[in-house]
Design an enzyme around this catalytic site. Structure first.
Site, PDB file in Angstrom:
ATOM      1  CG  HIS A   1     -87.186  47.305  93.734  1.00  0.00           C
ATOM      2  ND1 HIS A   1     -87.117  46.274  94.650  1.00  0.00           N
ATOM      3  CD2 HIS A   1     -86.031  47.980  93.850  1.00  0.00           C
ATOM      4  CE1 HIS A   1     -85.961  46.351  95.302  1.00  0.00           C
ATOM      5  NE2 HIS A   1     -85.287  47.371  94.836  1.00  0.00           N
ATOM      6  CB  CYS A   2     -84.226  44.877  91.055  1.00  0.00           C
ATOM      7  SG  CYS A   2     -83.819  46.332  92.038  1.00  0.00           S
ATOM      8  CB  ILE A   3     -85.169  40.272  89.336  1.00  0.00           C
ATOM      9  CG1 ILE A   3     -84.155  40.344  90.475  1.00  0.00           C
ATOM     10  CG2 ILE A   3     -84.767  39.136  88.399  1.00  0.00           C
ATOM     11  CD1 ILE A   3     -84.088  39.101  91.312  1.00  0.00           C
TER      12      ILE A   3
END
Length: 456
Positions: free
Chosen positions: A286-288
């Site tokens: 969900h981030c990188i």
């Protein structure tokens, strides 16, 4: 003397701030966590363990019902834990957002994906702020935790909340604290990972720091919400760029017949000046894969190029194509057959090892590419028995994980190791598969290994 009483006596804070601080110190501040996913549910656990009364809000009625029945839908959070919170701590979940007027602290943990054009999708944040505004009351603290571009708290959330007629910093308090959840990490937990906090003014900062000090071992205060928002992006851009670097090195070294994993492990023996990152089939989570593009989008407003960040994103996004080509070449070179008609078993569709999270997983892209070329693809994942609904690959929803056995492995033309789950028997795979395309350096090469192994 306590922080709240000291500050109140000295007149450091106005009455709403002083009262909120007193409630936080007494553990009587009621907390509302909006978004009960991989970020929100661990936060609920922390607040409940410090005996704060907590309401969890979510628009998904199915999640709400499961939680209130004491059941978890996240692999690394056991149902017994949720049941204990409901039974012993009085925790409850609700889809009734009118109840936000009951709480003193509102923590927003909603998703911030990208659109198809790689621009920030602020739908959930805007909708949440609009749901809070008509229920906002004096003395409440609102904290945004969702990963987003610098300026979101001040430029997007604050104006919506102030439509209530209340003024940030005077009537209510607004802060930003980036989530740092790492599902499956047994070393650094939600409690032991330091929490960065930035806010809209000193009263908001004091309140935000006070509430997080109660549930996190260490808080790191920064000068503003914009700075805190930038911290989160910087952390993940750092990882994205370094992963892109080793992914590119993998491609280069492969042409030179050099094993990139051997290179990295040897380089990591240097006790200074080097930090190991490892290649893979692409980026997930969900981030990188998402956060860097939030900064590139915002940077356009300032007419600043972000070439380095965008190049890293381009390399990482291309990796499923590279893996596909390596698999196609291996089938042709070793068996003189094409991808069309080949039976492929994919090991792992979660975005990383030992979790049941498949957001942005490159495995889903690989399945689509292989099937578009005519392959028949099955998958085995001990953490994901059935592919759930996803934004970009919803047509794959409902497919089920197949069993892993010596007999089953012999039926596939190739096995693609996409996610390196610890519980998979890679020795069994290497002994009975015909061809292994290994993107994680997990294939077994010892006695009894019969498979042709191609690192990709």
């Amino acid at each position: 003397m306590s922080l709240a009483s000291s500050n109140a006596q000295e007149g450091a804070y106005e009455v709403p701030a002083a009262e909120l601080l007193r409630k936080i110190e007494a553990s009587t501040a009621k907390v509302g966590v909006i978004g009960l996913g991989y970020v929100g549910l661990p936060l609920v656990q922390l607040f409940c363990r410090e005996t704060f009364p907590v309401i969890g809000f979510d628009i998904d009625q199915e999640k709400v019902d499961l939680i209130n029945a004491g059941k978890s839908y996240i692999g690394h959070i056991p149902s017994e834990s949720i049941a204990g919170l409901v039974k012993d701590q009085g925790f409850e979940a609700s889809a009734d957002f009118s109840r936000m007027a009951e709480v003193d602290v509102i923590v927003i943990c909603v998703p911030t994906p990208l659109t198809r054009h790689r621009e920030p999708d602020m739908t959930a944040i805007v909708a949440t702020a609009e749901a809070i505004a008509p229920r906002l009351r004096k003395g409440q603290l609102v904290v945004l935790e969702s990963s987003t571009f610098p300026g979101t708290t001040d430029e997007v959330v604050k104006p919506i909340l102030e439509k209530s007629g209340l003024v940030a910093g005077t009537d209510f308090f607004l802060a930003y604290s980036p989530e740092r959840e790492d599902p499956g990490n047994k070393t650094h937990t939600a409690r032991t990972t330091p929490k960065v906090v930035g806010a809209d003014g000193p009263e908001a900062l004091a309140a935000a720091k006070a509430i997080y000090d109660r549930i996190i071992d260490a808080t790191v205060v920064v000068s503003s919400s914009r700075t805190a928002e930038a911290v989160k992006l910087t952390e993940n851009i750092f990882r994205s760029v370094n992963i892109a670097l080793v992914n590119e090195l993998k491609i280069i070294f492969d042409k030179m017949d050099i094993d990139v994993w051997e290179v990295i492990d040897a380089a990591a023996s240097k006790p200074f000046g080097f930090m190991p990152f490892y290649p893979g089939p692409g980026l997930g989570g969900h981030c990188i894969p998402i956060d860097p593009f939030y900064l590139t989008w915002k940077a356009r407003e300032y007419d600043v190029p972000t070439r380095f960040i965008e190049l890293a994103g381009e390399i990482n996004t291309h990796m499923p194509n590279y893996v596909f080509v390596k698999l196609a070449e291996a089938l042709n070179d070793h068996f003189e057959r094409s991808v069309k008609g080949a039976r492929i078993l994919m090991l792992g569709i979660a975005y990383k090892k030992d979790v049941d999270d498949m957001r942005e997983s490159p495995s889903l892209v690989l399945i689509e590419k292989l099937e578009a070329a005519g392959a028949k693809v099955d998958f085995h994942d001990p953490f994901i028995p059935t592919i759930p609904h996803t934004r970009e690959h919803d047509h794959l929803a409902g497919r089920k994980s197949v069993g892993l056995s010596a007999e089953a492995l012999k039926d596939y033309d190739a096995v693609l190791i996409a996610t390196d789950h610890s519980s998979v028997d890679y020795k069994l795979v290497s002994q009975h598969a015909r061809l292994i395309i290994d993107t994680r350096n997990k294939a077994y090469r010892g006695a009894g290994a019969a498979a042709i192994i191609v690192k990709a």
